[in-house]
Design a protein around this motif. Structure first.
Motif, PDB file in Angstrom:
ATOM      1  N   ARG A   1       0.850  -1.185   0.000  1.00 12.59           N
ATOM      2  CA  ARG A   1       0.000   0.000   0.000  1.00 12.59           C
ATOM      3  C   ARG A   1       0.888   1.237   0.000  1.00 12.59           C
ATOM      4  NH1 ARG A   1      -3.804   0.055   4.840  1.00 12.59           N
ATOM      5  NH2 ARG A   1      -1.989  -0.697   5.992  1.00 12.59           N
TER       6      ARG A   1
ATOM      7  N   CYS B   1       4.152   0.796  10.080  1.00  8.83           N
ATOM      8  CA  CYS B   1       3.380   0.165   9.001  1.00  8.83           C
ATOM      9  C   CYS B   1       4.356  -0.351   7.940  1.00  8.83           C
ATOM     10  CB  CYS B   1       2.394   1.151   8.388  1.00  8.83           C
ATOM     11  SG  CYS B   1       1.232   1.895   9.552  1.00  8.83           S
TER      12      CYS B   1
ATOM     13  N   VAL C   1       3.709  -0.326   4.011  1.00 16.77           N
ATOM     14  CA  VAL C   1       3.250   0.918   3.387  1.00 16.77           C
ATOM     15  C   VAL C   1       4.450   1.731   2.896  1.00 16.77           C
ATOM     16  CG1 VAL C   1       2.023   3.095   3.739  1.00 16.77           C
ATOM     17  CG2 VAL C   1       1.177   1.004   4.828  1.00 16.77           C
TER      18      VAL C   1
ATOM     19  N   ALA D   1      -3.743   4.355  -0.413  1.00 15.64           N
ATOM     20  CA  ALA D   1      -4.359   3.997   0.870  1.00 15.64           C
ATOM     21  C   ALA D   1      -4.755   5.259   1.618  1.00 15.64           C
ATOM     22  CB  ALA D   1      -3.392   3.172   1.699  1.00 15.64           C
ATOM     23  N   CYS D   2      -4.032   6.353   1.367  1.00 17.56           N
ATOM     24  CA  CYS D   2      -4.338   7.631   1.985  1.00 17.56           C
ATOM     25  C   CYS D   2      -3.650   8.727   1.191  1.00 17.56           C
ATOM     26  CB  CYS D   2      -3.844   7.651   3.438  1.00 17.56           C
ATOM     27  SG  CYS D   2      -4.277   9.154   4.349  1.00 17.56           S
TER      28      CYS D   2
ATOM     29  N   LEU E   1      -4.233   4.070   8.245  1.00 16.13           N
ATOM     30  CA  LEU E   1      -3.602   2.890   7.654  1.00 16.13           C
ATOM     31  C   LEU E   1      -3.853   1.612   8.454  1.00 16.13           C
ATOM     32  CD1 LEU E   1      -0.213   4.582   6.724  1.00 16.13           C
ATOM     33  CD2 LEU E   1      -1.989   3.837   5.107  1.00 16.13           C
ATOM     34  N   GLU E   2      -4.094   1.757   9.747  1.00 16.95           N
ATOM     35  CA  GLU E   2      -4.302   0.575  10.592  1.00 16.95           C
ATOM     36  C   GLU E   2      -5.767   0.218  10.766  1.00 16.95           C
ATOM     37  OE1 GLU E   2      -2.225   1.312  14.262  1.00 16.95           O
ATOM     38  OE2 GLU E   2      -0.348   0.488  13.461  1.00 16.95           O
ATOM     39  N   ASN E   3      -6.660   0.946  10.142  1.00 13.50           N
ATOM     40  CA  ASN E   3      -8.090   0.680  10.315  1.00 13.50           C
ATOM     41  C   ASN E   3      -8.774   0.750   8.949  1.00 13.50           C
ATOM     42  OD1 ASN E   3     -10.878   0.767  10.926  1.00 13.50           O
ATOM     43  ND2 ASN E   3     -10.491   1.754  12.910  1.00 13.50           N
ATOM     44  N   ASP E   4      -8.892  -0.380   8.280  1.00 11.86           N
ATOM     45  CA  ASP E   4      -9.479  -0.423   6.940  1.00 11.86           C
ATOM     46  C   ASP E   4     -10.918   0.073   6.940  1.00 11.86           C
ATOM     47  OD1 ASP E   4      -7.135  -1.431   5.953  1.00 11.86           O
ATOM     48  OD2 ASP E   4      -7.800  -3.520   5.909  1.00 11.86           O
ATOM     49  N   ARG E   5     -11.661  -0.263   7.975  1.00 11.74           N
ATOM     50  CA  ARG E   5     -13.066   0.159   8.036  1.00 11.74           C
ATOM     51  C   ARG E   5     -13.162   1.681   8.138  1.00 11.74           C
ATOM     52  NH1 ARG E   5     -17.552  -1.889  12.512  1.00 11.74           N
ATOM     53  NH2 ARG E   5     -19.326  -0.713  11.667  1.00 11.74           N
TER      54      ARG E   5
ATOM     55  N   ALA F   1     -10.864   3.847   7.144  1.00 15.22           N
ATOM     56  CA  ALA F   1     -10.391   4.410   5.877  1.00 15.22           C
ATOM     57  C   ALA F   1     -11.481   4.362   4.816  1.00 15.22           C
ATOM     58  CB  ALA F   1      -9.159   3.649   5.403  1.00 15.22           C
ATOM     59  N   ARG F   2     -12.173   3.239   4.749  1.00 16.73           N
ATOM     60  CA  ARG F   2     -13.246   3.093   3.756  1.00 16.73           C
ATOM     61  C   ARG F   2     -14.371   4.085   4.023  1.00 16.73           C
ATOM     62  NH1 ARG F   2     -13.135  -1.811   3.900  1.00 16.73           N
ATOM     63  NH2 ARG F   2     -14.656  -2.199   5.557  1.00 16.73           N
TER      64      ARG F   2
END
Length: 385
Positions: free
Chosen positions: A209, A237, A240, A287-288, A347-351, A353-354
């Motif tokens: 990512r 991370c 990343v 990713a961000c 970056l550590e929380n996909d939910r 971020a989405r």
């Protein structure tokens, strides 16, 4: 209405104002107006500018009046520019100037004033406190030699956000401030295409990512802060990387030196400037998105990142508080530790971020689109003319 926009150059490497002019002009064409643009743009610059604008709706309806790239004499005297301005301003209803410190803008304001044509000025962040401190004596001299009159005789100053309007108050301008933001054309973001071509272009494996910085490589954009922030992110991370996209504007060497000193050069990739499909693929794949800028008027890159569904981490100097209120990302102080913590949280929380990506796209599509913005500019022209 016959509307004339004036900007000193169309070169995309100069940043957001060039992209703004093409889009606001096209959006005004969509509303049925006769829209003209005056600028310097030699064959190479014109080809590059028009290629990067290929996806803009109604772009072909704009009437372009382009001079060859200005040499040193023309940059100072604007002799050729003055002749073109006189010709294009005939029967104009309103003139819209973009930028500040350019003789072509001063000439345009003077000719509009003599002809009795109302005009406004969009400083694009060039008159806030931070910007005026850069080469301050030159700017004080320029203001005394005509640029203050250019501003004072405008029907209004077009600020891109309320913070910018407040940050211009120390100048003491007795001119109305009208706040109208920048935006996007939804059509440009309906189909981003596959992310694979961009990953292949930069040699980025599918399993890795990346955080994306996309802007000019200039001191004010905070690349030095990002380098130190990413040093912390890299250890927390390990999967990343950092991708830095944009033309060098004086800060690349310092950034690379910091990266080497921190020992993270194997985690950082520079792509050069990205336009069109490559830019959208990069924004969609990130990713961000991160822009820790020391000063912004209204960053198109932030808006475009959100339109692509990317969560964003930006500095408070970007003057985009809606990112925070809409939960589309994080707004941080200009400190590497704060920037790093905000990036890691995404970056550590996909939910999370989405959800931020979804909120950001909704925010842009509901509030920051060029047809809406163009309508606001037309209303302001008519109100203050």
């Amino acid at each position: 209405m016959k509307i004339v926009h004036v900007i000193s150059t169309l070169d995309p490497v100069k940043g957001g104002p060039q992209a703004v002019v093409a889009r606001i002009a096209a959006a005004q064409c969509m509303l049925g107006h006769d829209v003209h643009v005056i600028s310097y743009a030699g064959a190479t610059v014109q080809e590059k500018a028009f290629r990067t604008a290929a996806g803009i709706p109604e772009f072909e309806k704009i009437r372009w009046h382009l001079l060859p790239d200005a040499d040193r004499l023309e940059r100072v005297t604007c002799i050729k520019g003055a002749k073109l301005i006189s010709k294009v301003l005939r029967f104009a209803d309103f003139v819209h100037l973009h930028g500040i410190w350019e003789p072509i803008l001063l000439r345009s304001a003077s000719k509009a004033r003599v002809a009795g044509i109302p005009y406004c000025v969009t400083p694009h962040g060039m008159l806030d406190v931070w910007s005026l401190r850069q080469k301050a004596w030159k700017k004080r001299l320029a203001l005394s030699l005509g640029y203050r009159r250019m501003l004072c005789d405008a029907k209004f100053i077009h600020a891109l956000n309320s913070d910018e309007a407040q940050l211009m108050r120390p100048l003491g301008l007795k001119v109305p401030m009208v706040v109208i933001p920048n935006g996007v054309f939804p059509q440009e973001f309906e189909q981003h295409g596959s992310q694979a071509p961009f990953r292949e272009q930069i040699g980025m494996p599918a399993e890795r990512r990346f955080v994306l910085f996309l802007s000019r490589l200039h001191f004010k954009k905070g690349l030095d802060l990002l380098a130190h922030a990413f040093h912390s992110v890299a250890s927390r991370c390990p999967e990343v990387d950092l991708v830095v996209a944009g033309p060098d504007d004086g800060a690349q060497d310092e950034f690379l030196a910091i990266v080497r000193e921190l020992g993270i050069e194997h985690r950082v990739r520079l792509t050069g400037p990205l336009y069109g499909a490559s830019k959208l693929q990069a924004l969609s794949a990130a990713a961000c998105f991160c822009l820790p800028s020391r000063q912004e008027g209204f960053s198109l890159a932030i808006t475009e990142a959100m339109a692509c569904g990317a969560p964003v981490v930006i500095s408070d100097a970007c003057h985009f508080p809606e990112v925070d209120t809409a939960e589309a990302g994080s707004v941080t102080p200009l400190a590497p530790a704060a920037i790093a913590n905000a990036l890691v949280a995404v970056l550590e929380n996909d939910r999370l971020a989405r959800k931020m990506g979804e909120n950001g796209r909704r925010l842009v599509m509901e509030n920051f689109t060029w047809p809406i913005i163009a309508g606001k500019t037309i209303s302001s022209y008519r109100l203050y003319a």
